[in-house]
Design a protein around this motif. Structure first.
Motif, short mmCIF file in Angstrom:
data_model
loop_
_atom_site.label_atom_id
_atom_site.label_comp_id
_atom_site.label_asym_id
_atom_site.label_seq_id
_atom_site.Cartn_x
_atom_site.Cartn_y
_atom_site.Cartn_z
N ALA A 93 0.83 -1.21 0.00
CA ALA A 93 0.00 0.00 0.00
C ALA A 93 0.86 1.25 0.00
N LEU A 94 1.93 1.24 0.77
CA LEU A 94 2.85 2.38 0.79
C LEU A 94 3.50 2.56 -0.58
N ALA A 95 3.92 1.47 -1.19
CA ALA A 95 4.51 1.55 -2.53
C ALA A 95 3.52 2.13 -3.53
N GLU A 96 2.27 1.72 -3.46
CA GLU A 96 1.24 2.24 -4.36
C GLU A 96 1.00 3.72 -4.11
N ALA A 97 0.95 4.13 -2.85
CA ALA A 97 0.76 5.55 -2.53
C ALA A 97 1.92 6.38 -3.04
N ARG A 98 3.14 5.88 -2.89
CA ARG A 98 4.31 6.62 -3.39
C ARG A 98 4.30 6.69 -4.91
N ARG A 99 3.84 5.62 -5.56
CA ARG A 99 3.76 5.62 -7.02
C ARG A 99 2.76 6.67 -7.51
N ARG A 100 1.65 6.81 -6.77
CA ARG A 100 0.60 7.74 -7.17
C ARG A 100 0.92 9.19 -6.81
N ALA A 101 1.79 9.41 -5.85
CA ALA A 101 2.12 10.77 -5.43
C ALA A 101 2.88 11.49 -6.53
N SER A 102 2.63 12.77 -6.65
CA SER A 102 3.36 13.55 -7.65
C SER A 102 4.82 13.69 -7.22
N GLU A 103 5.67 14.10 -8.14
CA GLU A 103 7.09 14.31 -7.84
C GLU A 103 7.20 15.25 -6.65
N GLY A 104 7.89 14.80 -5.62
CA GLY A 104 8.02 15.60 -4.41
C GLY A 104 6.77 15.62 -3.56
N GLY A 105 5.77 14.79 -3.93
CA GLY A 105 4.51 14.75 -3.20
C GLY A 105 4.66 14.12 -1.83
N LEU A 106 3.67 14.32 -1.02
CA LEU A 106 3.67 13.85 0.35
C LEU A 106 2.74 12.64 0.47
N VAL A 107 3.22 11.62 1.17
CA VAL A 107 2.40 10.47 1.50
C VAL A 107 2.28 10.44 3.01
N VAL A 108 1.06 10.41 3.52
CA VAL A 108 0.81 10.39 4.96
C VAL A 108 0.31 9.01 5.34
N VAL A 109 0.91 8.43 6.38
CA VAL A 109 0.49 7.13 6.88
C VAL A 109 -0.27 7.36 8.18
#
Length: 75
Positions: A23-39
């Motif tokens: 799920a984290l890998a998918e969220a990072r893939r979907r985030a824009s360049e330099g985007g933030l992923v919050v867990v």
């Protein structure tokens, strides 16, 4: 899956992934360049993903929520 369905009317894209690391890998893939992923979640989930991201070892002893019904010491 229930959370993804609840969020669907509020966001453009949703995904449900059962495995936390996937799920984290998918969220990072979907985030824009330099985007933030919050867990968000339990300290067990956040701790697992933090260790994964930082390349730290994970404690081999299984843990659980002591308030949960599965702990005989709290029954």
């Amino acid at each position: 899956a229930d959370l993804a369905a609840a969020a669907a009317p509020l966001v453009a894209e949703t995904a449900a992934v059962d495995d936390p690391i996937a799920a984290l890998a998918e969220a990072r893939r979907r985030a824009s360049e330099g985007g933030l992923v919050v867990v968000c979640g339990s300290m067990f989930l956040v701790g697992l993903l933090r260790a994964h991201v930082l390349g730290e070892p994970v404690d081999p002893l299984p843990t659980s929520d002591p308030v949960g019904t599965g702990n005989p010491a709290r029954a």
